[in-house]
Design a protein around this motif. Sequence first.
Motif, PDB file in Angstrom:
ATOM      1  N   GLY A  76       0.774  -1.240   0.000  1.00  0.00           N
ATOM      2  CA  GLY A  76       0.000   0.000   0.000  1.00  0.00           C
ATOM      3  C   GLY A  76       0.802   1.284   0.000  1.00  0.00           C
ATOM      4  O   GLY A  76       0.340   2.288   0.542  1.00  0.00           O
ATOM      5  N   ARG A  88       4.203  12.771   0.593  1.00  0.00           N
ATOM      6  CA  ARG A  88       3.981  11.802   1.673  1.00  0.00           C
ATOM      7  C   ARG A  88       4.485  10.407   1.259  1.00  0.00           C
ATOM      8  O   ARG A  88       5.150   9.722   2.031  1.00  0.00           O
ATOM      9  CB  ARG A  88       2.495  11.742   2.033  1.00  0.00           C
ATOM     10  CG  ARG A  88       2.233  10.761   3.163  1.00  0.00           C
ATOM     11  CD  ARG A  88       0.806  10.740   3.652  1.00  0.00           C
ATOM     12  NE  ARG A  88      -0.130  10.214   2.689  1.00  0.00           N
ATOM     13  CZ  ARG A  88      -1.127  10.912   2.152  1.00  0.00           C
ATOM     14  NH1 ARG A  88      -1.329  12.166   2.509  1.00  0.00           N
ATOM     15  NH2 ARG A  88      -1.940  10.369   1.271  1.00  0.00           N
ATOM     16  N   GLN A  92       7.313   8.088   2.790  1.00  0.00           N
ATOM     17  CA  GLN A  92       7.066   6.713   3.263  1.00  0.00           C
ATOM     18  C   GLN A  92       8.104   5.763   2.658  1.00  0.00           C
ATOM     19  O   GLN A  92       8.578   4.832   3.315  1.00  0.00           O
ATOM     20  CB  GLN A  92       5.649   6.265   2.865  1.00  0.00           C
ATOM     21  CG  GLN A  92       4.558   7.002   3.638  1.00  0.00           C
ATOM     22  CD  GLN A  92       3.152   6.734   3.113  1.00  0.00           C
ATOM     23  OE1 GLN A  92       2.974   6.147   2.043  1.00  0.00           O
ATOM     24  NE2 GLN A  92       2.146   7.174   3.865  1.00  0.00           N
ATOM     25  N   ASP A 117       1.372  -2.859  -4.733  1.00  0.00           N
ATOM     26  CA  ASP A 117       0.242  -1.925  -4.702  1.00  0.00           C
ATOM     27  C   ASP A 117      -0.409  -1.975  -6.078  1.00  0.00           C
ATOM     28  O   ASP A 117       0.271  -1.766  -7.089  1.00  0.00           O
ATOM     29  CB  ASP A 117       0.694  -0.494  -4.380  1.00  0.00           C
ATOM     30  CG  ASP A 117      -0.495   0.372  -3.996  1.00  0.00           C
ATOM     31  OD1 ASP A 117      -1.445   0.460  -4.811  1.00  0.00           O
ATOM     32  OD2 ASP A 117      -0.518   0.930  -2.899  1.00  0.00           O
ATOM     33  N   ASP A 143      -7.543  -8.733  -2.175  1.00  0.00           N
ATOM     34  CA  ASP A 143      -6.825  -9.993  -2.331  1.00  0.00           C
ATOM     35  C   ASP A 143      -5.356  -9.756  -1.971  1.00  0.00           C
ATOM     36  O   ASP A 143      -4.775  -8.773  -2.413  1.00  0.00           O
ATOM     37  CB  ASP A 143      -6.950 -10.391  -3.817  1.00  0.00           C
ATOM     38  CG  ASP A 143      -6.543 -11.822  -4.070  1.00  0.00           C
ATOM     39  OD1 ASP A 143      -5.566 -12.271  -3.443  1.00  0.00           O
ATOM     40  OD2 ASP A 143      -7.198 -12.475  -4.889  1.00  0.00           O
ATOM     41  N   ALA A 166      -7.455  -4.396   3.352  1.00  0.00           N
ATOM     42  CA  ALA A 166      -6.218  -5.159   3.157  1.00  0.00           C
ATOM     43  C   ALA A 166      -5.625  -5.590   4.507  1.00  0.00           C
ATOM     44  O   ALA A 166      -5.066  -6.687   4.626  1.00  0.00           O
ATOM     45  CB  ALA A 166      -5.212  -4.353   2.345  1.00  0.00           C
TER      46      ALA A 166
HETATM   47  C1  LIG Z   1      -5.129   4.949   1.595  1.00  0.00           C
HETATM   48  S1  LIG Z   1      -4.069   4.455   0.285  1.00  0.00           S
HETATM   49  C2  LIG Z   1      -2.490   4.913   0.948  1.00  0.00           C
HETATM   50  C3  LIG Z   1      -1.449   5.126  -0.092  1.00  0.00           C
HETATM   51  C4  LIG Z   1      -0.157   5.772   0.451  1.00  0.00           C
HETATM   52  N1  LIG Z   1       0.502   4.905   1.389  1.00  0.00           N
HETATM   53  C5  LIG Z   1      -0.467   7.132   1.035  1.00  0.00           C
HETATM   54  O1  LIG Z   1      -0.236   7.356   2.228  1.00  0.00           O
HETATM   55  O2  LIG Z   1      -0.920   7.977   0.286  1.00  0.00           O
HETATM   56  C6  LIG Z   1      -4.118   2.697   0.469  1.00  0.00           C
HETATM   57  C7  LIG Z   1      -3.279   1.965  -0.556  1.00  0.00           C
HETATM   58  O3  LIG Z   1      -3.372   0.564  -0.316  1.00  0.00           O
HETATM   59  C8  LIG Z   1      -3.341  -0.071  -1.569  1.00  0.00           C
HETATM   60  N2  LIG Z   1      -3.858  -1.447  -1.432  1.00  0.00           N
HETATM   61  C9  LIG Z   1      -5.134  -1.850  -1.241  1.00  0.00           C
HETATM   62  N3  LIG Z   1      -5.194  -3.180  -1.191  1.00  0.00           N
HETATM   63  C10 LIG Z   1      -3.930  -3.652  -1.365  1.00  0.00           C
HETATM   64  C11 LIG Z   1      -3.357  -4.963  -1.416  1.00  0.00           C
HETATM   65  N4  LIG Z   1      -4.100  -6.072  -1.301  1.00  0.00           N
HETATM   66  N5  LIG Z   1      -2.019  -5.060  -1.597  1.00  0.00           N
HETATM   67  C12 LIG Z   1      -1.258  -3.941  -1.705  1.00  0.00           C
HETATM   68  N6  LIG Z   1      -1.745  -2.681  -1.667  1.00  0.00           N
HETATM   69  C13 LIG Z   1      -3.062  -2.538  -1.497  1.00  0.00           C
HETATM   70  C14 LIG Z   1      -4.204   0.831  -2.445  1.00  0.00           C
HETATM   71  O4  LIG Z   1      -4.005   0.612  -3.822  1.00  0.00           O
HETATM   72  C15 LIG Z   1      -3.734   2.204  -2.003  1.00  0.00           C
HETATM   73  O5  LIG Z   1      -2.653   2.668  -2.764  1.00  0.00           O
END
Ligand SMILES: C[S@@+](CC[C@H](N)C(=O)[O-])C[C@H]1O[C@@H](n2cnc3c(N)ncnc32)[C@H](O)[C@@H]1O
Length: 252
Positions: A76, A88, A92, A117, A143, A166
């Motif tokens: 993510g 941000r 990270q 991601d 998933d 997730a």
């Molecule tokens: C709220 S966003 C946060 C993104 C970044 N870390 C930020 O602070 O802006 C949540 C992220 O989790 C990713 N995500 C959701 N399900 C996932 C999975 N199963 N595996 C990996 N990433 C996932 C989404 O695509 C998204 O980019």
Amino acid sequence: MSSAPVSEAVQAFAQLTRNRKSKVKSSSREWQYLSAMLQDHQALFEQSQLSQNISRQLKVTLKNSSTSVTTILSLGLGSLQVTREQTRRLKQLTILLSLRDTLRQVSGKQIGIYAQDPTFTRTDETFLNSLGISILRTPSGSDLGEAAAIICPSTLIYSPFLTLEAYEQLLFNAATPVQFFVGDDFNALLKKWPKHSAERAQVERVMKSGLSRYRRRAVDGEGFWKEQDGTFPMAVYGWVDGGERRREKAKI
Ligand SMILES: C[S@@+](CC[C@H](N)C(=O)[O-])C[C@H]1O[C@@H](n2cnc3c(N)ncnc32)[C@H](O)[C@@H]1O
């Protein structure tokens, strides 16, 4: 035979070549920009109190565990090409690379990093590859995808701002229990959502059923995050095995 189709084909080919060259140029400009920004954030992070605190809390967590870490799995991180969130996310990424340095320092061994991601672009993937990070894929957010195969007792999960959906997959459905993760501070997440909201109920469920066997160590500190980054409190979580439970009971 008329020469028109030939000259059209030549023109089309020339246009295609120009388009390709300009694509290559713009993605290499994007790369240079991302690298320069990352280096700035790394220099800032090294000097920060936050950096010392994360490293300290991680080392304490590892000391209290009988398992050592060989791999980091980042879930993510999000695309680094989204302008509003870019700072941000690059910050990270800075923390992710610093976790690798700390773990390498502790174990004296190489630490592999995988990142997944579903929103990563081709440029994100090649940029992350250049930092020694391997990319994993998932068909959807609900998933665990290829990440599921990476999770073993010596995997540390890095999950800054990962979706609750997730987190549920990770903490309830992973075949092997996650031993360590550095991600959202769930105590702070609980306060973020209004009482009786669906998200609050979800956070409570994760805390009660997913996190009850983890020891949480909150990490904060000045000198890195800025108000406009829109970050969220983070914590280091470590699975409390029998040994630590007994030591904690003995202290009471
Ligand atoms: C709220 S966003 C946060 C993104 C970044 N870390 C930020 O602070 O802006 C949540 C992220 O989790 C990713 N995500 C959701 N399900 C996932 C999975 N199963 N595996 C990996 N990433 C996932 C989404 O695509 C998204 O980019």
